[in-house]
Design an enzyme around this catalytic site. Structure first.
Site, PDB file in Angstrom:
ATOM      1  N   ASP A 182     -19.690 -34.787  -1.205  1.00  0.00           N
ATOM      2  CA  ASP A 182     -18.670 -35.841  -1.144  1.00  0.00           C
ATOM      3  C   ASP A 182     -17.321 -35.172  -0.942  1.00  0.00           C
ATOM      4  O   ASP A 182     -16.759 -34.618  -1.874  1.00  0.00           O
ATOM      5  CB  ASP A 182     -18.688 -36.646  -2.451  1.00  0.00           C
ATOM      6  CG  ASP A 182     -17.782 -37.870  -2.369  1.00  0.00           C
ATOM      7  OD1 ASP A 182     -17.118 -38.056  -1.333  1.00  0.00           O
ATOM      8  OD2 ASP A 182     -17.742 -38.634  -3.344  1.00  0.00           O
ATOM      9  N   TRP A 212     -21.057 -29.399  -9.862  1.00  0.00           N
ATOM     10  CA  TRP A 212     -22.321 -30.078 -10.089  1.00  0.00           C
ATOM     11  C   TRP A 212     -23.330 -29.491  -9.132  1.00  0.00           C
ATOM     12  O   TRP A 212     -22.970 -28.863  -8.140  1.00  0.00           O
ATOM     13  CB  TRP A 212     -22.165 -31.578  -9.927  1.00  0.00           C
ATOM     14  CG  TRP A 212     -22.339 -32.075  -8.546  1.00  0.00           C
ATOM     15  CD1 TRP A 212     -21.408 -32.060  -7.563  1.00  0.00           C
ATOM     16  CD2 TRP A 212     -23.515 -32.637  -7.999  1.00  0.00           C
ATOM     17  NE1 TRP A 212     -21.941 -32.604  -6.436  1.00  0.00           N
ATOM     18  CE2 TRP A 212     -23.229 -32.969  -6.673  1.00  0.00           C
ATOM     19  CE3 TRP A 212     -24.785 -32.919  -8.511  1.00  0.00           C
ATOM     20  CZ2 TRP A 212     -24.169 -33.546  -5.844  1.00  0.00           C
ATOM     21  CZ3 TRP A 212     -25.716 -33.498  -7.689  1.00  0.00           C
ATOM     22  CH2 TRP A 212     -25.400 -33.811  -6.375  1.00  0.00           C
ATOM     23  N   ASP A 238     -16.105 -26.683  -5.398  1.00  0.00           N
ATOM     24  CA  ASP A 238     -14.939 -27.128  -4.641  1.00  0.00           C
ATOM     25  C   ASP A 238     -13.956 -25.970  -4.453  1.00  0.00           C
ATOM     26  O   ASP A 238     -13.879 -25.066  -5.294  1.00  0.00           O
ATOM     27  CB  ASP A 238     -14.206 -28.257  -5.391  1.00  0.00           C
ATOM     28  CG  ASP A 238     -14.956 -29.585  -5.298  1.00  0.00           C
ATOM     29  OD1 ASP A 238     -15.818 -29.726  -4.413  1.00  0.00           O
ATOM     30  OD2 ASP A 238     -14.665 -30.475  -6.117  1.00  0.00           O
ATOM     31  N   ASN A 272     -21.306 -36.330  -7.810  1.00  0.00           N
ATOM     32  CA  ASN A 272     -20.367 -35.791  -6.823  1.00  0.00           C
ATOM     33  C   ASN A 272     -19.088 -36.625  -6.710  1.00  0.00           C
ATOM     34  O   ASN A 272     -18.235 -36.342  -5.885  1.00  0.00           O
ATOM     35  CB  ASN A 272     -21.046 -35.614  -5.454  1.00  0.00           C
ATOM     36  CG  ASN A 272     -21.394 -36.931  -4.771  1.00  0.00           C
ATOM     37  OD1 ASN A 272     -20.870 -37.987  -5.099  1.00  0.00           O
ATOM     38  ND2 ASN A 272     -22.298 -36.871  -3.798  1.00  0.00           N
ATOM     39  N   ASP A 273     -18.952 -37.675  -7.521  1.00  0.00           N
ATOM     40  CA  ASP A 273     -17.733 -38.498  -7.497  1.00  0.00           C
ATOM     41  C   ASP A 273     -16.560 -37.840  -8.215  1.00  0.00           C
ATOM     42  O   ASP A 273     -15.429 -38.292  -8.111  1.00  0.00           O
ATOM     43  CB  ASP A 273     -17.988 -39.850  -8.186  1.00  0.00           C
ATOM     44  CG  ASP A 273     -18.505 -40.898  -7.207  1.00  0.00           C
ATOM     45  OD1 ASP A 273     -18.484 -40.627  -6.000  1.00  0.00           O
ATOM     46  OD2 ASP A 273     -18.920 -41.970  -7.668  1.00  0.00           O
TER      47      ASP A 273
END
Lengths: 121, 386, 177
Positions: C79, C104, C123, C151-152
């Site tokens: 995402d 995650w 990230d 993934n939010d």
């Protein structure tokens, strides 16, 4: 490894459920409030309340794994990341330990951890 | 030549008008518009997360009944870094829970604030600094919530990844304390001074506060749903004493969120026939409700693992009073976000489509009325104010 | 209306249908649409770029497809902006950014060998959003109250800066068969 039927399975369960926050070696992250497990985790087994604490912490208690898998994962993590701190008389975690403690959730985890760490001194 | 001729005609018109230099009154400079103290209830607060430029978000006040973008657009509050918006009816205030960085896009010192806006002037009336650890991510209505009937406290979900809720006293305008919610997240208000959080094992944790906002006790329920097999979306619909959670498979779970006790009712299915069972809810904000107990859910056909953010081609309406699915609305455009606003004649269903424009449908007919294009680049949340 | 794989496919689809004519609201989607259309015009490479550019890669991992495309196998649950389009690679961050140590972890099936691998979606942080190759796929993604599978969340945690720039997809293990 005592209490670990399949180290590969335990390692995969570690990667999927723990590694994201605790890191591949269990180093944790001070900036992220993630406790270090490497060369430390076994110390909990030396103080009263520590054995069940490791089952009751939310990451372990809430992991989508069976009670048996949780016991294996705990034993694997202790032996892999903190072998030198494990007491000699340590009895590996088993399914019934997890059943007994998993649902008794901790209120304030950070506070309980501090309390146990004080006892280690 | 032509232009000279036009100028000549124009000059003649001015000369023939009755205004003279002596009595000409210039327009005043410096007037700022204000909004009504109580907004019409069909107005919406469109939250642009500004996904491509996260430090440049905005909450826009929009009248979806107007025809032109200019007439629709009433005003704006800036909201920095995937912020959260809350409105207190009791206090008639807007809150933007946001983050600032001393070095802008590259970071530096992070400051998290509850910025308080006056709804009439849309100017900042106060700021409350909170611990710089609020959860940032895709917007969920339960990232922050007003607690208690007096809406005195505001709870803000923190994730570092250690989990906790910051409690702010809106009356005293101060951050009060941080309540540990390890293993559980989000803020669902219940009772006079308590809130519940959703736990990773499918149970709920209720935290009770005293009059100063300090934690007095907490209780944890049994597991009420399967967080891996059929999880529920983070944001429930509040109706009567229940919070209705929507599961990935398309069922509603009524959870009675009493102050003392939390209990789950029977699952309610959105699908009514066998053919409908492959339809799944999905989207960025996949569910909303109106004041009459109707729930609106974005649905897509051929759903399965991983389709829970896909949005949908239809909105299914479920009546919580009658306990049945009452309508299937075919949308003009595939949409990712739903919201509602208004009552009576000015009542709307709003849906952010994949063009990131907001389609307006009139309720209860669900007739398409118009499309709003002035809500910013990524309006991921649409709130009515009732 | 035809069902499509994810929302960004859908946006791309709409752009290619000619919605771009409506320039009054094309700001974001002109950009996004162009990115996706541009991506799909790149022919599939026989081997992932990561292997060709000397980036570290898991031993003996056979891969195929375009690692700048949302449907690349490692991105089954990603995402955000692909670091492969932002000056990084599948497993490295762009210059001057910082990789989040906290993230995650998902599981994706590699079509080359039919095996499932564990992917860590770290990230890259410390610069404002890259803006290229926006993807959102959600296999095995769960709500944010199951953080280890979500993934939010902005995973720029435990880093100097929590400003999100792009996402990597690092193969950290094989799933247990």
């Amino acid at each position: 490894m005592p209490g670990v039927d399949n180290p590969q399975r335990a390692h995969v369960n570690y990667i999927l459920n723990c590694q994201g926050c605790h890191g591949p070696e269990g180093s944790g992250s001070a900036d992220g409030d993630v406790p270090r497990m490497k060369d430390f985790l076994g110390n909990f087994l030396n103080v009263e309340g520590g054995r069940e604490f490791l089952i009751r912490v939310p990451g372990v208690a809430s992991a989508p794994l069976s009670d048996t898998a949780i016991a294996e994962l705990l034993n694997w993590t202790l032996h892999t990341q903190s072998p030198d701190q494990i007491p000699e008389d340590f009895l590996p975690y088993n399914e019934s330990d997890v059943i007994q403690w998993r649902r008794k959730t901790l209120g304030d985890v950070a506070h309980e951890r501090e309390r146990l760490i004080v006892r280690m001194r | 030549m032509n232009r000279m001729f036009q100028g000549f005609v124009f000059g003649c018109i001015i000369a023939s008008s009755s205004v003279t230099n002596a009595d000409f009154k210039p327009e005043p400079i410096g007037i700022i518009e204000t909004l009504p103290e109580q907004y019409p209830d069909h107005w919406i607060m469109a939250q642009d997360l500004s996904f491509f430029h996260m430090l440049e978000g905005a909450v826009r006040v929009i009248d979806p009944s107007e025809e032109t973008t200019g007439d629709q657009y009433k005003g704006q509050m800036t909201s920095s870094f995937i912020a959260v918006f809350e409105h207190s009816k009791v206090r008639n205030e807007h809150y933007v829970i946001e983050s600032f960085f001393s070095r802008g896009g590259r970071g530096g010192k992070r400051t998290d604030l509850v910025t308080i806006y006056d709804p009439t002037s849309l100017s900042v009336s106060d700021e409350i600094e909170i611990p710089a650890k609020r959860l940032t991510g895709m917007p969920k209505g339960t990232q922050a919530a007003l607690i208690g009937e007096e809406e005195r406290f505001l709870g803000i979900y923190n994730f570092t990844p250690a989990q906790s809720v910051s409690i702010v006293d809106l009356e005293k305008r101060v951050f009060v304390n941080e309540v540990a919610t390890e293993g559980c997240g989000f803020v669902i208000p219940n009772g006079a001074r308590s809130f519940s959080s959703i736990c990773g094992d499918g149970s709920f944790l209720t935290s009770n506060l005293d009059a100063s906002g300090a934690l007095t006790s907490s209780t944890r329920t049994e597991t009420m749903f399967d967080p891996v097999g059929d999880p529920v979306f983070e944001t429930p619909i509040a109706y009567d004493d229940n919070a209705y959670f929507l599961s990935f498979s398309g069922k509603l779970l009524p959870v009675n969120i009493g102050e003392k006790q939390i209990s789950a009712g029977d699952w309610l299915s959105l699908a009514t026939t066998e053919d409908e069972k492959s339809w799944r809810p999905g989207g960025i904000t996949p569910m909303t409700s109106d004041t009459n107990g109707n729930v609106y859910v974005l649905m897509h056909p051929d759903g399965g693992e991983g389709t829970h953010k896909n949005g949908g081609s239809e909105v299914w309406v479920y009546d919580l009073e009658k306990k049945k699915r009452t309508n299937r609305i075919e949308l003009k455009n595939w949409s990712l976000v739903v919201g509602t606003s208004g009552t009576g004649k000015n009542k709307f269903l709003l849906a952010t489509n994949t063009d990131m424009a907001i389609d307006v449908y009139e309720l209860p007919t669900a007739n398409y009325a118009r499309t709003l294009t002035g809500a910013g680049s990524t309006p991921f949340v649409i709130d009515g104010l009732n | 209306m035809k069902e499509s794989k994810n929302l960004f496919d859908r946006i791309s689809e709409q752009v290619s249908r000619g919605l771009a004519q409506n320039t009054s609201r094309r700001g974001l989607f002109g950009l996004l649409g162009a990115g996706i259309v541009g991506m799909s015009s790149i022919p599939l490479l026989p081997v992932a770029r990561a292997a060709g550019t000397g980036q570290p890669q898991a031993s003996d991992l056979q891969e195929s497809g375009d690692d700048q495309s949302c449907d690349y196998w490692r991105y089954c649950s990603i995402d955000g902006f692909l670091c492969t389009c932002c000056g990084g690679s599948v497993n490295t961050c762009p210059p001057g950014t910082e990789m989040s140590p906290i993230t995650w972890i998902g599981t994706c099936k590699n079509p080359e060998d039919g095996k499932s691998y564990i992917v860590s979606y770290n990230d890259c942080c410390g610069k404002s959003g890259c803006g290229n190759c926006l993807c959102n796929t959600n296999e095995g993604d769960r709500p944010m109250y199951v953080p280890a599978k979500s993934n939010d969340i902005n995973w720029c945690l435990g880093t100097q800066s929590s400003v999100y720039h792009c996402s990597t997809a690092i193969v950290v293990g094989m799933a247990f068969e």
